[in-house]
Design an enzyme around this catalytic site. Structure first.
Site, PDB file in Angstrom:
ATOM      1  N   SER A 121      49.651  42.718  38.454  1.00 36.86           N
ATOM      2  CA  SER A 121      48.646  43.298  39.344  1.00 36.86           C
ATOM      3  C   SER A 121      47.464  43.847  38.560  1.00 36.86           C
ATOM      4  O   SER A 121      46.407  44.075  39.118  1.00 36.86           O
ATOM      5  CB  SER A 121      49.240  44.475  40.109  1.00 36.86           C
ATOM      6  N   HIS A 142      48.056  35.785  40.979  1.00 37.26           N
ATOM      7  CA  HIS A 142      48.344  37.085  41.590  1.00 37.26           C
ATOM      8  C   HIS A 142      48.469  36.948  43.104  1.00 37.26           C
ATOM      9  O   HIS A 142      47.479  36.760  43.812  1.00 37.26           O
ATOM     10  CB  HIS A 142      47.248  38.090  41.211  1.00 37.26           C
ATOM     11  N   GLU A 154      44.912  35.330  43.715  1.00 36.46           N
ATOM     12  CA  GLU A 154      43.861  35.403  42.688  1.00 36.46           C
ATOM     13  C   GLU A 154      44.327  34.557  41.506  1.00 36.46           C
ATOM     14  O   GLU A 154      45.467  34.727  41.036  1.00 36.46           O
ATOM     15  CB  GLU A 154      43.641  36.859  42.244  1.00 36.46           C
ATOM     16  N   ASN A 192      42.668  44.673  43.469  1.00 37.41           N
ATOM     17  CA  ASN A 192      43.177  45.997  43.085  1.00 37.41           C
ATOM     18  C   ASN A 192      42.092  46.898  42.513  1.00 37.41           C
ATOM     19  O   ASN A 192      42.197  48.121  42.604  1.00 37.41           O
ATOM     20  CB  ASN A 192      44.346  45.869  42.113  1.00 37.41           C
TER      21      ASN A 192
END
Ligand code: CAA
Length: 295
Positions: A121, A142, A154, A192
């Site tokens: 992450s 991701h 991602e 994130n």
């Protein structure tokens, strides 16, 4: 040009790994799901079986299709079963030392032409790529929780990633019906980097008494159209995972918006990791989640 992928290894059958394994098997790939021991493996496989059964109950899948998906997933507690995988995706604990130790071992076993991917992450992809003998065939993939539902993957290119490995990862994500968005190897990538400060700010808003746990959540659902309020989402992501991500982001950027709020630190010390541990901002022991009675 992308490499041909037929067999996919997934390391870790937890919150993310079980979903990634299911999504890959649903897209027709043969999947080897590796967990640390048979008991942990059984828990991961049971989560997949539960989701497959639910899809059949809802009429979203036939029993035959669900059985075929399950049949494509082979569970194991041994790295050696990953030897002939074309792609290996790790979804183990968000800890760099553990990931490095795991890759060193897996790199020795898996065929050299296979592509490796991390579902991290927040950790830099290059740090993991560099401990393998194939840094040019190393990417970030991701996924988002729940991997079976969330559209985005991602796809992260680090400085050593070859065009071929990157194309392979993009094509693999798209072949599962996902929206593949390329990002650079910058801590937090796109989502994130933006989502984590928001979740941390919701915790600070609660600490400052702006609203109660459920008032903050209901406000963001009704006022911003989010499917979950931020404190529910923090529990859903896992407070331990959120803590690890914000530490990495803070280390990288040294900005207050990424700093771990004192309340999060105390909740983790109490062993409250969110939904997965049964207690977080909410108590999950009953039929419906209730705000944590200790607050
Ligand atoms: N597996 C398969 N299907 C699932 C599922 C799972 N684990 N969880 C939910 N679903 C399905 C349900 O079966 C349901 O399907 P139908 O509409 O076909 O019946 C659908 O998703 C909606 O589920 P629910 O009706 O149970 O509940 P909901 O409407 O509240 O949706 C949710 C649940 C999809 C999780 C939604 O609340 C949501 O989108 N929440 C936000 C999640 C989010 O932001 N995730 C990203 C977290 S950040 C992250 O993961 C990255 C990181 O690095 C930390």
């Amino acid at each position: 040009m992308a490499q041909q992928i037929e067999k996919v290894g997934v390391l870790g059958g937890g919150l993310m790994g079980h979903g990634i394994a299911q999504v890959a098997a649903e897209a027709g790939y043969q999947v080897v799901l590796r967990e640390v021991d048979e008991a942990t493996l059984a828990k991961g496989v049971a989560k997949i079986e539960k989701q497959l059964a639910r899809a059949v109950e809802k009429g979203k899948s036939t029993q035959e299709d669900a059985d075929a998906v399950r049949g494509r997933i082979f569970g194991t507690a041994h790295y050696r079963e990953l030897a002939d995988c074309d792609l290996v995706i790790e979804a183990i604990t968000e800890s760099l030392p553990l990931k490095l130790e795991m890759w060193r071992e897996v790199d020795e076993i898996v065929k050299p032409e296979a592509v490796f991917a991390t579902n991290t992450s927040s950790l830099a992809v290059i740090d993991q790529a560099a401990v393998t003998g194939r840094p040019e065939r190393f990417v970030g993939l991701h996924y988002f929780n729940p991997a079976q539902v969330m559209k985005l993957v991602e796809v992260v290119r680090c400085v050593t990633t070859s065009q071929e490995a990157f194309d392979t990862a993009l094509e693999f994500a798209r072949s599962q019906g996902k929206l593949a968005i390329p990002t650079k190897d910058k801590a937090g990538f796109i989502v994130n980097r933006l989502l984590v400060p928001y979740l941390l700010d919701a915790i600070r808003a609660y600490e400052e008494g702006v609203g109660s746990v459920d008032e903050i959540d209901e406000a963001m659902k009704a006022g911003a159209g989010h499917p979950m309020g931020p404190l529910t989402l923090a529990d859903f992501v896992g407070l331990d995972t959120l803590g690890s991500i914000c530490d990495v982001l803070f280390e990288e950027f040294r900005e207050r918006r990424f700093a771990r709020p004192p309340m999060l630190r105390k909740m983790l010390a109490a062993g409250w990791f969110g939904r997965k541990s049964g207690m977080g901002f909410y108590d999950y022991s009953g039929d419906a989640p209730q705000p944590n009675p200790a607050f």
